[in-house]
Design a protein around this motif. Structure first.
Motif, PDB file in Angstrom:
ATOM      1  N   GLN B 208       8.731 -62.369 -47.826  1.00 23.48           N
ATOM      2  CA  GLN B 208       7.553 -62.340 -48.684  1.00 23.48           C
ATOM      3  C   GLN B 208       7.968 -62.607 -50.136  1.00 23.48           C
ATOM      4  N   VAL B 209       7.079 -63.248 -50.867  1.00 21.90           N
ATOM      5  CA  VAL B 209       7.251 -63.395 -52.314  1.00 21.90           C
ATOM      6  C   VAL B 209       5.962 -62.909 -52.963  1.00 21.90           C
ATOM      7  N   ASN B 210       6.060 -61.904 -53.834  1.00 24.69           N
ATOM      8  CA  ASN B 210       4.879 -61.298 -54.463  1.00 24.69           C
ATOM      9  C   ASN B 210       3.848 -60.845 -53.434  1.00 24.69           C
ATOM     10  N   GLY B 211       4.328 -60.289 -52.335  1.00 29.09           N
ATOM     11  CA  GLY B 211       3.422 -59.753 -51.320  1.00 29.09           C
ATOM     12  C   GLY B 211       2.799 -60.805 -50.412  1.00 29.09           C
ATOM     13  N   VAL B 212       3.165 -62.078 -50.606  1.00 29.64           N
ATOM     14  CA  VAL B 212       2.602 -63.149 -49.779  1.00 29.64           C
ATOM     15  C   VAL B 212       3.718 -63.745 -48.931  1.00 29.64           C
ATOM     16  N   CYS B 213       3.429 -63.965 -47.657  1.00 27.06           N
ATOM     17  CA  CYS B 213       4.409 -64.573 -46.759  1.00 27.06           C
ATOM     18  C   CYS B 213       4.855 -65.908 -47.335  1.00 27.06           C
ATOM     19  N   ASP B 214       6.155 -66.099 -47.399  1.00 27.65           N
ATOM     20  CA  ASP B 214       6.700 -67.333 -47.973  1.00 27.65           C
ATOM     21  C   ASP B 214       7.441 -68.142 -46.913  1.00 27.65           C
ATOM     22  N   THR B 215       8.378 -67.480 -46.226  1.00 26.87           N
ATOM     23  CA  THR B 215       9.253 -68.163 -45.278  1.00 26.87           C
ATOM     24  C   THR B 215       9.336 -67.369 -43.982  1.00 26.87           C
ATOM     25  N   VAL B 216       9.302 -68.068 -42.860  1.00 24.23           N
ATOM     26  CA  VAL B 216       9.530 -67.436 -41.554  1.00 24.23           C
ATOM     27  C   VAL B 216      10.652 -68.189 -40.856  1.00 24.23           C
ATOM     28  N   ILE B 217      11.630 -67.446 -40.354  1.00 19.44           N
ATOM     29  CA  ILE B 217      12.745 -68.049 -39.630  1.00 19.44           C
ATOM     30  C   ILE B 217      12.703 -67.555 -38.183  1.00 19.44           C
ATOM     31  N   ALA B 218      12.655 -68.501 -37.244  1.00 20.47           N
ATOM     32  CA  ALA B 218      12.574 -68.149 -35.830  1.00 20.47           C
ATOM     33  C   ALA B 218      13.771 -68.719 -35.078  1.00 20.47           C
ATOM     34  N   PRO B 219      14.484 -67.875 -34.311  1.00 20.18           N
ATOM     35  CA  PRO B 219      14.375 -66.421 -34.281  1.00 20.18           C
ATOM     36  C   PRO B 219      15.024 -65.803 -35.523  1.00 20.18           C
ATOM     37  N   ALA B 220      14.822 -64.488 -35.736  1.00 20.14           N
ATOM     38  CA  ALA B 220      15.401 -63.801 -36.890  1.00 20.14           C
ATOM     39  C   ALA B 220      16.926 -63.910 -36.825  1.00 20.14           C
ATOM     40  N   PRO B 221      17.560 -64.520 -37.841  1.00 23.22           N
ATOM     41  CA  PRO B 221      19.010 -64.742 -37.781  1.00 23.22           C
ATOM     42  C   PRO B 221      19.798 -63.437 -37.681  1.00 23.22           C
ATOM     43  N   GLY B 222      20.752 -63.428 -36.781  1.00 22.51           N
ATOM     44  CA  GLY B 222      21.673 -62.304 -36.680  1.00 22.51           C
ATOM     45  C   GLY B 222      21.057 -61.010 -36.189  1.00 22.51           C
ATOM     46  N   LEU B 223      19.846 -61.077 -35.670  1.00 20.25           N
ATOM     47  CA  LEU B 223      19.203 -59.833 -35.208  1.00 20.25           C
ATOM     48  C   LEU B 223      19.883 -59.358 -33.921  1.00 20.25           C
ATOM     49  N   ASP B 224      20.266 -58.096 -33.935  1.00 16.24           N
ATOM     50  CA  ASP B 224      20.868 -57.463 -32.768  1.00 16.24           C
ATOM     51  C   ASP B 224      19.949 -57.612 -31.564  1.00 16.24           C
ATOM     52  N   GLU B 225      20.515 -58.014 -30.422  1.00 18.60           N
ATOM     53  CA  GLU B 225      19.690 -58.282 -29.233  1.00 18.60           C
ATOM     54  C   GLU B 225      18.903 -57.066 -28.776  1.00 18.60           C
ATOM     55  N   SER B 272       2.958 -65.472 -39.521  1.00 14.47           N
ATOM     56  CA  SER B 272       4.321 -65.350 -38.978  1.00 14.47           C
ATOM     57  C   SER B 272       4.486 -66.108 -37.660  1.00 14.47           C
ATOM     58  N   GLY B 273       3.379 -66.663 -37.127  1.00 14.86           N
ATOM     59  CA  GLY B 273       3.447 -67.440 -35.881  1.00 14.86           C
ATOM     60  C   GLY B 273       3.193 -68.920 -36.068  1.00 14.86           C
ATOM     61  N   HIS B 274       3.051 -69.377 -37.306  1.00 12.59           N
ATOM     62  CA  HIS B 274       2.769 -70.813 -37.521  1.00 12.59           C
ATOM     63  C   HIS B 274       3.919 -71.703 -37.048  1.00 12.59           C
ATOM     64  N   ARG B 303      11.465 -74.268 -28.585  1.00 16.62           N
ATOM     65  CA  ARG B 303      11.916 -75.602 -28.175  1.00 16.62           C
ATOM     66  C   ARG B 303      13.142 -76.030 -28.954  1.00 16.62           C
ATOM     67  N   ALA B 304      13.478 -75.310 -30.022  1.00 14.38           N
ATOM     68  CA  ALA B 304      14.631 -75.691 -30.841  1.00 14.38           C
ATOM     69  C   ALA B 304      15.452 -74.443 -31.093  1.00 14.38           C
ATOM     70  N   ARG B 305      16.714 -74.643 -31.462  1.00 13.70           N
ATOM     71  CA  ARG B 305      17.587 -73.500 -31.765  1.00 13.70           C
ATOM     72  C   ARG B 305      16.995 -72.705 -32.923  1.00 13.70           C
ATOM     73  N   TRP B 306      16.574 -73.406 -33.984  1.00 16.43           N
ATOM     74  CA  TRP B 306      15.986 -72.757 -35.159  1.00 16.43           C
ATOM     75  C   TRP B 306      14.713 -73.485 -35.568  1.00 16.43           C
ATOM     76  N   THR B 307      13.709 -72.723 -35.906  1.00 21.77           N
ATOM     77  CA  THR B 307      12.518 -73.302 -36.532  1.00 21.77           C
ATOM     78  C   THR B 307      12.221 -72.499 -37.793  1.00 21.77           C
ATOM     79  N   VAL B 308      11.894 -73.201 -38.855  1.00 21.54           N
ATOM     80  CA  VAL B 308      11.544 -72.529 -40.120  1.00 21.54           C
ATOM     81  C   VAL B 308      10.155 -72.978 -40.567  1.00 21.54           C
ATOM     82  N   MET B 309       9.354 -72.009 -41.017  1.00 27.47           N
ATOM     83  CA  MET B 309       8.054 -72.286 -41.614  1.00 27.47           C
ATOM     84  C   MET B 309       8.097 -71.836 -43.069  1.00 27.47           C
TER      85      MET B 309
END
Lengths: 379, 379
Positions: B208-225, B272-274, B303-309
Motif C-alpha cells: 500500500q502507498v498512503n493507504g491505497v493498494c499500489d503493488t500486488v506480487i503473486a505469489p507472495a515472495p518468500g512466504l513460508d509454505e 488484490s486479485g486483478h 499461469r506464470a512463475r510471477w505475476t505483478v499488478m
C-alpha cells in the motif's frame, strides 16, 4: 480521457470478441449492427442498429468514430471510398479489402507478387471449365463465386461438365481452381499497423469438416521449421504488398509434395486465430484493435506449448446451459467462449480453447467439450 | 439460449471487468449504474441508470435478473433482504455481506470462529481510546468508522487522546485496533459457490502507498509454505462460516513474529486479485460470475512463475493516451487495463499486469509502466 472511438461494422461474434478485447485497452467501441439480438449487440454499450449497405447509415454511424473497422467483408467498396473521402480512416482500407472480397482480384494480385496459389482462371461457362480441367490434371475442378462465399458456401467441387453448370446460374463471375492434393490446411495469421509494424502468430493447423472450420492446433504439429518460416514470411509480405491494416488470415494448403499454396485471405480477426485468446500473450482481437488505432502491437508469442480451439456448433437441443455446466465441472481449465446466439443445427455458437504440454490430451479435452456442448457426446 | 441474466449493482471498474469476463461465458449482464459515464456503464449493453439506495429502483432493476451481485458493499442490508423476500437470489447474501459492510460485526464474528485478528474494541469516546491503548502497548492506536471506509478513508492512526477526538465527530460507531507490527500485508483470495465448492488463489503480497493498494506480487515472495497454507485455509473457512458466495478477499497482516492476522474482508472481486486476469488460469472476475450462478468454478492456479499488478493512479496530465502508446512500444508483453475514467490526481484509473520468471524484472516492468502512465517517470 481522450481515448479514441473504434467503429465496428457488423454485429457478429468477431465484433463481440473484439469489444471484449477492447475493454481493458480503454478504447471506446461503437457498433453498427443489423439487429439488437446480434451476438455483439448484446454486450456492447454504444450500438447503432442499421444496414451497412446503406451509405447514409454508414456515414451517420462513422461520424464521431476515429476509425472504422469490420466484423465481415461485405461492405460495398464504393461505400468505403465514400467514408475515406469524408475523412474517416477505414482499416483495412478499400484497396486492401477488395482482395478479401473478390477472389478474382485476390488471385490476380497474388500472381503479380509471386505468391504461390493453386492453378486458377476466371471461367465464363461449363466449356471453359472443361478446357481448364484439360490443361491440368483433369477433373475434379473447384469452382467458386468470386464474391460472397464463406464457410463452404459459394464453393463447388465438380467432376463433370454437367455438374459445372450450377455455379453459373447466379450470373456472377466464377473462378476455377485445381483441386489441390493437400495433406492438411494451415493458417498464417499476421497483424499489421498503418506505420508498417507487423507481428506474426505461429502457423497453425486448421481442420475443416464439411467446409467449416472445426479444429485449430497451435502451432501446427510437426510442421517443418523452414516451411513455417516461409508461411509466416509469405503472410507478412502479402500484408505489406496489399497494404493490409489489422489482422490478416492467410489460409494455406500444405501439399503432398511439400509446398504451401494460398487458399483464401481474410482481413479481420479469424476463426483460425481464436486460440490466441487463451494461448497467446496478445490475442488477435487485441492486436487488431491496436493495429487499426496505429498503437504499438502486442507480443504474438504462445503462452503454452500447445493450444487447441474447437468450434461449438449448434446441435439438436436448443438449451446448451446444462451441457455447459457439465463441461465446466469436468475440466476446470477449459476456456469456453459462447456467442449468445440461438442454437440452430450446424451454426457456430461458440468455441472452446484448451492448452497444455501434451497435444493429444489438449485435443481430447477440447473435442470432448465441443462435442458434449453440441450433443454428439453424451457422457 | 436460456443463459441466465446477472444483475450487477454498481458501475465501477469491478463491474466493468466482471462484464468483460462474462462475455465469453455467454451470460447476460445487466448493470445498475449511477451515471452513464461510470466505468462499467460505458461498455455494458443493458444499463439502468438509478440510485441503488432507492428500494423501488433496486426492485425494478432486479426484475428479470436471475441473480444480483455487487461492485461495492454499499447497498443497505434491509434492501437486500427485501430483494430476497421478492425471490431474487442475492449473492453474496445480506447475512454474509454485513461482515464486509460493518467492521464491528466482522470483528465480533471472526472472534467467535477463532480467526486471529488485531486486538480491537468498539469505543465510544477518546477516554475509551486511552483505556484501550493502556491495556495494550499504548499508542499509536488505529481508529476506524465501522461503516463506509475504503482506500484509507475512514481510518485514523492516532498518537494521543487529543488526536482521538476526530473520528467521533461524525457520530458513527468507531472501532479501535492495535497498530500491528507487521512486516508486510498479504491477501488470501478465495471464491465460493452456493453449493459449497470453493477455490483458493495463491496468497499474494499487497503493498500500500498512503493507504491505497499500489503493488500486488503473486505469489507472495518468500512466504513460508506453512503460513501460505494457513492463510488459504483461513480464507476458505471464513468463506464457509460466513456463507460467502462469490469472491472473498481476506486482507492480512504478516506480523514480525510470524503470525497472520485478518485486516479487512471484501466480498466482491478485489484489487488484490486483478493479477489473475493475466496471471491465473481463471480470473477472479470469471470465477465470481461462475460462483454467483452456481456454475462449477474454474482452476485458480497461476499461469506464470510471477505475476505483478501495479495500479495506475491519475497524475497531473489529463491525457494518458500518449504515455499509453509509449508503454506499449516499450514492453509488448505488458497488459494494460484502463477503466475509462477521467484522470484526477490520485484516482485509480487503471492497472497494469506483467508476468515472467524473474520477479525483479516483472516488478520493474510493471512499476515503470504505471509510473510512466501517471507521469512520475518521464523516460
Amino acid at each position: 480521457m481522450t481515448f479514441p472511438v473504434v467503429g465496428m461494422v457488423g454485429g457478429g461474434q468477431l465484433a463481440r470478441m473484439t469489444h471484449e478485447a477492447g475493454i481493458p485497452l480503454g478504447i471506446r467501441f461503437k457498433l453498427l449492427s443489423d439487429t439488437p439480438q446480434d451476438s455483439a449487440a448484446q454486450v456492447v454499450g454504444d450500438v447503432v442498429i442499421g444496414d451497412y449497405r446503406d451509405l447514409d447509415t454508414l456515414r451517420e454511424f462513422a461520424r464521431g468514430c476515429d476509425v472504422i473497422t469490420f466484423d465481415h467483408e461485405h461492405v460495398p467498396t464504393e461505400h468505403l471510398r465514400a467514408l475515406e473521402a469524408d475523412g474517416i480512416p477505414v482499416r483495412p482500407g478499400p484497396d486492401a479489402l477488395v482482395h478479401a472480397q473478390d477472389k478474382g482480384v485476390m488471385r490476380a494480385r497474388l500472381d503479380a507478387i509471386g505468391v504461390p496459389c493453386p492453378r486458377h482462371r476466371i471461367v465464363s461457362d461449363p466449356a471453359d471449365v472443361v478446357a481448364f480441367a484439360a490443361e491440368g490434371d483433369g477433373f475434379p475442378v473447384v469452382l467458386k463465386t468470386v464474391r460472397g462465399g464463406y464457410d463452404g458456401k459459394g464453393v463447388w467441387v465438380v467432376e463433370t461438365a454437367e455438374e459445372a453448370a450450377d455455379p453459373f446460374r447466379a450470373g456472377v463471375p466464377v473462378l476455377a481452381e485445381e483441386k489441390v492434393d493437400y495433406v492438411r490446411e494451415l493458417a498464417a495469421n499476421v497483424v499489421r499497423s498503418p506505420h508498417g509494424q507487423a507481428v506474426a502468430y505461429p502457423v497453425v493447423e486448421s481442420q475443416q469438416v464439411n467446409g467449416v472450420c472445426d479444429t485449430v492446433i497451435a502451432p501446427a504439429p510437426g510442421l517443418d521449421e523452414g516451411l513455417a518460416l516461409q508461411a509466416e514470411e509469405m503472410a507478412l509480405r502479402i500484408a505489406k504488398e496489399l497494404d493490409v491494416v489489422g489482422h490478416l488470415a492467410v489460409e494455406l494448403f500444405q501439399t503432398r509434395d511439400g509446398r504451401i499454396l494460398v487458399n483464401e485471405l481474410a482481413m479481420r480477426p479469424h476463426n483460425s486465430g481464436h486460440w490466441t485468446q487463451d494461448g497467446a500473450i496478445t490475442s488477435q482481437f487485441a492486436n487488431h484493435v491496436r493495429a487499426v488505432l496505429d498503437l504499438p502491437l502486442g507480443d504474438p508469442r504462445p503462452r503454452a506449448r500447445w493450444t487447441v480451439m474447437v468450434n461449438v456448433l449448434g446441435g439438436d437441443y436448443p438449451d446448451m446451459y446444462s451441457a455447459y455446466l457439465h463441461c465446466m465441472a469436468r475440466d476446470p481449465q477449459l476456456k469456453i467462449h459462447m456467442y449468445g446466439k440461438d442454437v440452430k443445427p450446424g451454426r457456430k455458437v461458440g468455441h472452446v480453447n484448451t492448452y497444455g504440454d501434451d497435444v493429444d490430451d489438449v485435443l481430447e479435452r477440447a473435442r470432448h467439450a465441443a462435442g458434449y456442448l453440441r450433443g454428439t457426446i453424451t457422457e
